[in-house]
Design a protein around this motif. Structure first.
Motif, PDB file in Angstrom:
ATOM      1  N   ILE A  39       0.862  -1.184   0.000  1.00  0.00           N
ATOM      2  CA  ILE A  39       0.000   0.000   0.000  1.00  0.00           C
ATOM      3  C   ILE A  39       0.898   1.234   0.000  1.00  0.00           C
ATOM      4  O   ILE A  39       1.779   1.371   0.853  1.00  0.00           O
ATOM      5  CB  ILE A  39      -0.916   0.049   1.247  1.00  0.00           C
ATOM      6  CG1 ILE A  39      -1.767  -1.212   1.359  1.00  0.00           C
ATOM      7  CG2 ILE A  39      -1.778   1.318   1.232  1.00  0.00           C
ATOM      8  CD1 ILE A  39      -2.790  -1.386   0.276  1.00  0.00           C
ATOM      9  N   TRP A  40       0.685   2.090  -0.984  1.00  0.00           N
ATOM     10  CA  TRP A  40       1.363   3.381  -1.026  1.00  0.00           C
ATOM     11  C   TRP A  40       0.350   4.440  -0.633  1.00  0.00           C
ATOM     12  O   TRP A  40      -0.793   4.413  -1.096  1.00  0.00           O
ATOM     13  CB  TRP A  40       1.886   3.687  -2.431  1.00  0.00           C
ATOM     14  CG  TRP A  40       3.042   2.854  -2.859  1.00  0.00           C
ATOM     15  CD1 TRP A  40       3.943   2.196  -2.070  1.00  0.00           C
ATOM     16  CD2 TRP A  40       3.445   2.604  -4.203  1.00  0.00           C
ATOM     17  NE1 TRP A  40       4.880   1.551  -2.853  1.00  0.00           N
ATOM     18  CE2 TRP A  40       4.592   1.785  -4.164  1.00  0.00           C
ATOM     19  CE3 TRP A  40       2.953   2.979  -5.439  1.00  0.00           C
ATOM     20  CZ2 TRP A  40       5.256   1.357  -5.318  1.00  0.00           C
ATOM     21  CZ3 TRP A  40       3.604   2.556  -6.577  1.00  0.00           C
ATOM     22  CH2 TRP A  40       4.749   1.744  -6.520  1.00  0.00           C
ATOM     23  N   GLU A  41       0.771   5.392   0.189  1.00  0.00           N
ATOM     24  CA  GLU A  41      -0.129   6.449   0.645  1.00  0.00           C
ATOM     25  C   GLU A  41       0.425   7.824   0.305  1.00  0.00           C
ATOM     26  O   GLU A  41       1.629   8.046   0.357  1.00  0.00           O
ATOM     27  CB  GLU A  41      -0.325   6.366   2.163  1.00  0.00           C
ATOM     28  CG  GLU A  41      -1.023   5.116   2.630  1.00  0.00           C
ATOM     29  CD  GLU A  41      -1.224   5.100   4.141  1.00  0.00           C
ATOM     30  OE1 GLU A  41      -1.648   6.136   4.699  1.00  0.00           O
ATOM     31  OE2 GLU A  41      -0.935   4.046   4.739  1.00  0.00           O
ATOM     32  N   TRP A  42      -0.491   8.702  -0.024  1.00  0.00           N
ATOM     33  CA  TRP A  42      -0.223  10.120  -0.196  1.00  0.00           C
ATOM     34  C   TRP A  42      -1.060  10.793   0.879  1.00  0.00           C
ATOM     35  O   TRP A  42      -2.214  11.169   0.656  1.00  0.00           O
ATOM     36  CB  TRP A  42      -0.595  10.582  -1.600  1.00  0.00           C
ATOM     37  CG  TRP A  42       0.290   9.999  -2.647  1.00  0.00           C
ATOM     38  CD1 TRP A  42       1.385  10.598  -3.207  1.00  0.00           C
ATOM     39  CD2 TRP A  42       0.180   8.707  -3.277  1.00  0.00           C
ATOM     40  NE1 TRP A  42       1.966   9.757  -4.130  1.00  0.00           N
ATOM     41  CE2 TRP A  42       1.240   8.581  -4.195  1.00  0.00           C
ATOM     42  CE3 TRP A  42      -0.700   7.635  -3.147  1.00  0.00           C
ATOM     43  CZ2 TRP A  42       1.440   7.450  -4.969  1.00  0.00           C
ATOM     44  CZ3 TRP A  42      -0.513   6.495  -3.921  1.00  0.00           C
ATOM     45  CH2 TRP A  42       0.546   6.420  -4.818  1.00  0.00           C
ATOM     46  N   GLU A  43      -0.466  10.910   2.062  1.00  0.00           N
ATOM     47  CA  GLU A  43      -1.219  11.343   3.242  1.00  0.00           C
ATOM     48  C   GLU A  43      -1.815  12.740   3.084  1.00  0.00           C
ATOM     49  O   GLU A  43      -2.911  13.001   3.579  1.00  0.00           O
ATOM     50  CB  GLU A  43      -0.324  11.276   4.474  1.00  0.00           C
ATOM     51  CG  GLU A  43       0.096   9.853   4.803  1.00  0.00           C
ATOM     52  CD  GLU A  43       1.224   9.793   5.802  1.00  0.00           C
ATOM     53  OE1 GLU A  43       0.991   9.219   6.886  1.00  0.00           O
ATOM     54  OE2 GLU A  43       2.324  10.318   5.496  1.00  0.00           O
ATOM     55  N   MET A  44      -1.136  13.645   2.385  1.00  0.00           N
ATOM     56  CA  MET A  44      -1.629  15.008   2.225  1.00  0.00           C
ATOM     57  C   MET A  44      -2.909  15.055   1.402  1.00  0.00           C
ATOM     58  O   MET A  44      -3.687  15.984   1.514  1.00  0.00           O
ATOM     59  CB  MET A  44      -0.547  15.911   1.607  1.00  0.00           C
ATOM     60  CG  MET A  44      -0.177  15.563   0.188  1.00  0.00           C
ATOM     61  SD  MET A  44       0.773  14.031   0.181  1.00  0.00           S
ATOM     62  CE  MET A  44       1.771  14.210  -1.229  1.00  0.00           C
ATOM     63  N   TYR A  45      -3.141  14.024   0.576  1.00  0.00           N
ATOM     64  CA  TYR A  45      -4.352  13.963  -0.251  1.00  0.00           C
ATOM     65  C   TYR A  45      -5.362  12.961   0.294  1.00  0.00           C
ATOM     66  O   TYR A  45      -6.432  12.775  -0.291  1.00  0.00           O
ATOM     67  CB  TYR A  45      -3.997  13.589  -1.695  1.00  0.00           C
ATOM     68  CG  TYR A  45      -3.062  14.580  -2.351  1.00  0.00           C
ATOM     69  CD1 TYR A  45      -3.388  15.931  -2.421  1.00  0.00           C
ATOM     70  CD2 TYR A  45      -1.852  14.168  -2.897  1.00  0.00           C
ATOM     71  CE1 TYR A  45      -2.535  16.834  -3.018  1.00  0.00           C
ATOM     72  CE2 TYR A  45      -0.990  15.072  -3.494  1.00  0.00           C
ATOM     73  CZ  TYR A  45      -1.342  16.403  -3.552  1.00  0.00           C
ATOM     74  OH  TYR A  45      -0.494  17.301  -4.147  1.00  0.00           O
ATOM     75  N   HIS A  46      -5.001  12.268   1.372  1.00  0.00           N
ATOM     76  CA  HIS A  46      -5.872  11.265   1.991  1.00  0.00           C
ATOM     77  C   HIS A  46      -6.255  10.172   0.993  1.00  0.00           C
ATOM     78  O   HIS A  46      -7.400   9.739   0.937  1.00  0.00           O
ATOM     79  CB  HIS A  46      -7.130  11.915   2.588  1.00  0.00           C
ATOM     80  CG  HIS A  46      -6.804  13.053   3.504  1.00  0.00           C
ATOM     81  ND1 HIS A  46      -6.316  12.872   4.774  1.00  0.00           N
ATOM     82  CD2 HIS A  46      -6.862  14.397   3.305  1.00  0.00           C
ATOM     83  CE1 HIS A  46      -6.102  14.057   5.324  1.00  0.00           C
ATOM     84  NE2 HIS A  46      -6.417  14.994   4.454  1.00  0.00           N
TER      85      HIS A  46
END
Length: 157
Positions: free
Chosen positions: A51-58
């Motif tokens: 799982i890759w996350e882009w936390e700033m974009y949720h």
């Protein structure tokens, strides 16, 4: 009979670092988070789901690592849902001992018409941004925050 053209996004960049270093930048999330996503569930390994996350974009994406050829190729299935899964190949070619040519190919789009055109444009822009950030990080040690700053209106404060 003509073979039907398969829509493929192809983005490329020469990086002034050895192929092993450039390849490792995509395998090791401690490096990849400097120029692409903000969080990962682990290092890339063949057969593993990450799982890759882009936390700033949720947002997050699941990738299935299909193939790894050390210092040559990484192939993943992106998302793994029937209507959005595509294949992404990261190809690495050593031009010299200290320069690497990286090509990212994204294909297997399920959209048609205007939706396909939009998907190709979005992916071309996205992967170009990734390569630009990779180059800045590996060559100069600069974290440009290109992905983080690409859509500031989407970020929630």
């Amino acid at each position: 009979m003509k073979k039907k053209a398969v829509p493929t996004v192809a983005c490329q960049m020469m990086i002034r670092k050895p192929v092993s270093m450039v390849f490792q930048a995509f395998i090791d999330p401690d490096i990849t988070t400097k120029f692409w996503f903000t969080k990962s569930s682990g290092q890339l390994e063949t057969g593993k789901r990450i799982i890759w996350e882009w936390e700033m974009y949720h947002v997050s994406s699941e990738v299935l690592v299909k193939e790894i050829v050390p210092n040559e190729k990484i192939s993943v299935e992106w998302d793994n849902t029937p209507d959005t899964t595509t294949t992404v190949d990261f190809e690495f070619t050593a031009l010299t001992a200290d320069t690497t040519y990286v090509v990212i190919k994204n294909y297997g789009f399920h959209q048609t018409g205007d939706d396909l055109v939009q998907a190709v444009m979005d992916n071309a822009g996205g992967f170009t941004t990734v390569l630009d950030g990779l180059k800045a990080w590996l060559e100069f040690g600069i974290e440009l925050n290109l992905v983080r700053d690409k859509f500031p209106s989407i970020q929630q404060k």
